[in-house]
Design an enzyme around this catalytic site. Structure first.
Site, PDB file in Angstrom:
ATOM      1  CE  LYS A 144      40.103  27.699  42.851  1.00  7.13           C
ATOM      2  NZ  LYS A 144      41.480  28.048  42.428  1.00  7.13           N
TER       3      LYS A 144
ATOM      4  CD  GLU B  86      40.719  16.853  31.257  1.00  6.51           C
ATOM      5  OE1 GLU B  86      41.423  15.873  31.601  1.00  6.51           O
ATOM      6  OE2 GLU B  86      41.176  17.937  30.877  1.00  6.51           O
TER       7      GLU B  86
ATOM      8  CB  CYS C 217      45.436  15.814  31.906  1.00  5.18           C
ATOM      9  SG  CYS C 217      44.660  16.682  30.562  1.00  5.18           S
TER      10      CYS C 217
ATOM     11  CD  GLU D  69      48.512  13.457  36.057  1.00  2.26           C
ATOM     12  OE1 GLU D  69      47.908  13.859  37.063  1.00  2.26           O
ATOM     13  OE2 GLU D  69      48.085  13.588  34.897  1.00  2.26           O
TER      14      GLU D  69
HETATM   15  P1  NAI Z   1      44.685  20.665  42.050  1.00  3.35           P
HETATM   16  O1  NAI Z   1      43.710  19.639  41.620  1.00  3.35           O
HETATM   17  O2  NAI Z   1      44.873  20.898  43.519  1.00  3.35           O
HETATM   18  O3  NAI Z   1      44.297  22.092  41.413  1.00  3.35           O
HETATM   19  C1  NAI Z   1      43.455  22.293  40.312  1.00  3.35           C
HETATM   20  C2  NAI Z   1      42.404  23.346  40.645  1.00  3.35           C
HETATM   21  O4  NAI Z   1      41.583  22.870  41.707  1.00  3.35           O
HETATM   22  C3  NAI Z   1      42.975  24.684  41.136  1.00  3.35           C
HETATM   23  O5  NAI Z   1      42.163  25.736  40.671  1.00  3.35           O
HETATM   24  C4  NAI Z   1      42.853  24.556  42.650  1.00  3.35           C
HETATM   25  O6  NAI Z   1      42.781  25.786  43.309  1.00  3.35           O
HETATM   26  C5  NAI Z   1      41.548  23.807  42.771  1.00  3.35           C
HETATM   27  N1  NAI Z   1      41.369  23.082  44.041  1.00  3.35           N
HETATM   28  C6  NAI Z   1      42.332  22.556  44.842  1.00  3.35           C
HETATM   29  N2  NAI Z   1      41.782  21.991  45.936  1.00  3.35           N
HETATM   30  C7  NAI Z   1      40.440  22.168  45.828  1.00  3.35           C
HETATM   31  C8  NAI Z   1      39.327  21.804  46.650  1.00  3.35           C
HETATM   32  N3  NAI Z   1      39.479  21.144  47.780  1.00  3.35           N
HETATM   33  N4  NAI Z   1      38.091  22.126  46.219  1.00  3.35           N
HETATM   34  C9  NAI Z   1      37.900  22.777  45.068  1.00  3.35           C
HETATM   35  N5  NAI Z   1      38.920  23.149  44.248  1.00  3.35           N
HETATM   36  C10 NAI Z   1      40.178  22.855  44.619  1.00  3.35           C
HETATM   37  O7  NAI Z   1      46.073  20.328  41.403  1.00  3.35           O
HETATM   38  P2  NAI Z   1      47.528  20.821  41.854  1.00  3.35           P
HETATM   39  O8  NAI Z   1      47.738  20.581  43.306  1.00  3.35           O
HETATM   40  O9  NAI Z   1      47.760  22.169  41.336  1.00  3.35           O
HETATM   41  O10 NAI Z   1      48.423  19.765  41.055  1.00  3.35           O
HETATM   42  C11 NAI Z   1      48.625  18.471  41.604  1.00  3.35           C
HETATM   43  C12 NAI Z   1      48.616  17.420  40.540  1.00  3.35           C
HETATM   44  O11 NAI Z   1      47.335  17.368  39.926  1.00  3.35           O
HETATM   45  C13 NAI Z   1      49.581  17.622  39.407  1.00  3.35           C
HETATM   46  O12 NAI Z   1      50.864  17.192  39.730  1.00  3.35           O
HETATM   47  C14 NAI Z   1      48.947  16.806  38.337  1.00  3.35           C
HETATM   48  O13 NAI Z   1      49.277  15.452  38.523  1.00  3.35           O
HETATM   49  C15 NAI Z   1      47.465  16.982  38.576  1.00  3.35           C
HETATM   50  N6  NAI Z   1      46.867  18.014  37.700  1.00  3.35           N
HETATM   51  C16 NAI Z   1      46.142  17.624  36.617  1.00  3.35           C
HETATM   52  C17 NAI Z   1      45.655  18.560  35.737  1.00  3.35           C
HETATM   53  C18 NAI Z   1      44.877  18.172  34.531  1.00  3.35           C
HETATM   54  O14 NAI Z   1      44.920  18.866  33.540  1.00  3.35           O
HETATM   55  N7  NAI Z   1      44.106  17.101  34.582  1.00  3.35           N
HETATM   56  C19 NAI Z   1      45.912  19.990  35.917  1.00  3.35           C
HETATM   57  C20 NAI Z   1      46.622  20.311  37.134  1.00  3.35           C
HETATM   58  C21 NAI Z   1      47.078  19.336  37.961  1.00  3.35           C
END
Ligand code: NAI
Ligand code: MG
Length: 500
Positions: A191, A267, A301, A398
């Site tokens: 996804k 990650e 990250c 973060e």
């Molecule tokens: P998120 O963790 O919600 O999104 C990342 C992925 O997970 C997306 O594909 C999203 O559709 C999916 N996702 C969201 N909820 C889910 C669920 N319940 N079950 C399965 N998959 C799910 O992150 P978001 O809301 O876009 O960003 C929020 C914060 O997360 C950012 O401000 C940052 O601090 C952190 N983040 C960290 C990243 C990294 O590289 N470690 C990348 C993106 C966000």
């Protein structure tokens, strides 16, 4: 009903058209529900396309496709060298289309085209080629026990892998996920992030063109709580790999735990310390520190967002850092000299601005930045906070924007304690000309990666991942192969008498 079509016109005049459908069984199809989601250009806040929006029903169909492919046309049915050749073909195709792909990534995510090309897609290609090389070299071993039997291990593919990726490096996270999984013989349901679906979908066309058999790679756009959660909870997915927030990482683990106990790698977030010792090369330390927190608009990250400067050089360091940060060119990713694009979405912009307001309210001093940049799109000024309470939110959480907090320190022993005082442990850096002091510090830091006299260095050969709440498992390098293989031990009786 047919799948939505994506027709893009880039600010530099170029164009690109491709399907915005769900990529299942090597075809682009509409979602079962017929729903689509809007794709936004974060530099303008305007809609640029609609793509199919998957939910649990589509995930089911994609998993069936991946299972069929695993059983019939992939896995151990295809020798490693052939899987490797397909990955090499895909790398060549990405290379041939790199200008178009970089423009798509820039329009969708906001990052500068030059960086999308020079970093993101250059690394995509390197990753595909690196894991192509492993495809016929990842094997088990004979374990000599005694003369009564032959014992050996096999590295078998796990099966169907669910992969959920974020929006900060859309294409690169796609490659980090698919390359090791395909090299080791797995099939995939991936996804892409709802904010940045385009480069992944465009690459699906190239996956088909490269000749991957039907159903080996399936890619959908969709939201987390629907499509993402359906992957994490699916009974016929054998492994889930996730990159994103720590909060969602916890949900993924819970879903895996309460369904089929699928293997989980995560990650997650970070709040990485960057330590500048007094004998550092000052110019270099300043440049790397500025790059460390602002690269990719701070949406990394591993961003170096807690900088600790030894007291003796603090004033000089801050003077130079101010000049450096003020020189960062913020703007549209299609303008030639842009280094910093917009935040990816209105939501992320609001989150980052919220943290900046919080920092001000908590009494921290804004050395530079602290405001929105421009009037259109989701741009934030690169922001440096000083005089920050170490227990305040901006010092501990973060932010995922171009925001750094700088602290002064005196005592190196105490510094290690402070640097390690975080729920996270993804990355860290130390700057010093004294090898012993630098390495002593590097070894004492609780982080999956430590950079010495540099920042944000990533290579396909070198593992990447977190200590503590920054994740589970390692991506990249030989280490990542174990995420995608089951080790089987085989005992062959040579002359053991039956005990009964
Ligand atoms: P998120 O963790 O919600 O999104 C990342 C992925 O997970 C997306 O594909 C999203 O559709 C999916 N996702 C969201 N909820 C889910 C669920 N319940 N079950 C399965 N998959 C799910 O992150 P978001 O809301 O876009 O960003 C929020 C914060 O997360 C950012 O401000 C940052 O601090 C952190 N983040 C960290 C990243 C990294 O590289 N470690 C990348 C993106 C966000
Ligand atoms: Mg977008």
């Amino acid at each position: 009903m047919s799948a939505p079509q994506v027709n893009l016109t880039f600010p530099n005049g170029g164009k690109s058209s491709f399907s915005g459908g769900l990529f299942i069984n090597n075809e682009f199809v509409p979602a079962q529900s017929g729903k689509t989601l809007a794709v936004i250009n974060p530099a303008t806040g305007k809609e640029i396309a609609q793509v199919a929006e998957a939910d649990a029903k589509d995930i089911d169909i994609a998993v069936k496709a991946a299972r069929e492919a695993y059983n019939n046309v992939w896995g151990e049915k295809v020798p490693g060298h052939k899987r490797g050749r397909l990955l090499l073909k895909l790398a060549d195709l990405v290379e041939q289309h790199i200008d178009e792909l970089a423009a798509i990534e820039s329009l969708d995510n906001g990052k500068p085209v030059s960086i999308a090309k020079g970093f993101d897609f250059t690394e995509v290609i390197a990753n595909l080629r690196y894991y192509a090389g492993w495809a016929d070299k990842n094997h088990g071993k004979v374990i000599e026990v005694d003369s009564s039997k032959l014992t050996y291990t096999r590295h078998e593919p796990v099966g169907v892998c669910g992969q959920i990726i974020p929006w900060n490096f859309p294409a690169l996270m796609f490659a980090w996920k698919i390359a090791p999984a395909l090299a080791t013989g797995n099939t995939i349901v991936l996804k892409v992030a709802e904010q940045t679906p385009l480069s992944g979908l465009r690459m699906c066309q190239l996956i088909k063109e490269a000749g991957f058999p039907t159903g080996v790679v399936n890619v959908v756009a969709g939201f987390g709580p629907t499509a993402g959660a359906a992957i994490a909870a699916h009974m016929d997915i054998d492994k889930v790999a996730f990159t994103g927030s720590t909060l969602v990482g916890r949900n993924i683990m819970k879903a895996a735990a309460s369904t089929n106990l699928k293997k989980v790698t995560l990650e997650l977030g970070g709040k990485s310390p960057n330590i500048i010792l007094k004998d550092a090369d000052l110019e270099q330390a300043v440049s790397w520190a500025a790059f460390g927190f602002s690269f990719n608009t701070g949406q990394c990250c591993c961003a170096g967002t807690r900088v600790y400067v030894e007291e003796a050089i603090y004033e000089k360091f801050m003077e130079k850092l101010l000049v450096k940060v003020k020189s960062i060119k913020t703007g549209d990713g299609f303008q030639g000299d842009t280094f910093q694009g917009p935040q990816v979405s209105q939501l992320q912009f609001d989150r980052v601005m919220g943290y900046i307001q919080q920092g001000k309210a908590d009494g921290a001093k804004v050395l530079t930045g602290g405001e929105r940049h421009g009037t259109e799109g989701y741009f934030v000024q690169p922001t440096v906070f000083t005089d920050v309470n170490p227990d305040s939110k901006i010092s501990r959480e973060e932010i995922f924007g171009p925001v750094v907090v700088v602290h002064k320190f005196k005592d190196q022993q105490d510094l290690i304690r402070i640097a390690n005082d975080s729920i996270y442990g993804l990355a860290a850096a130390v700057f010093s000309r004294d090898v012993s002091r630098a390495l002593e510090t590097a070894h004492a830091l609780k982080a999956g990666t430590v950079w010495v006299n540099c920042y944000n260095q990533i290579n396909p050969q070198v593992p990447f991942g977190g200590y503590k709440a920054s994740g589970i498992g390692r991506e990249l390098g030989e280490y990542a192969l174990s995420n995608y293989t089951n080790v089987k031990a085989v005992h062959v009786n040579l002359n053991i008498p039956a005990p009964l």
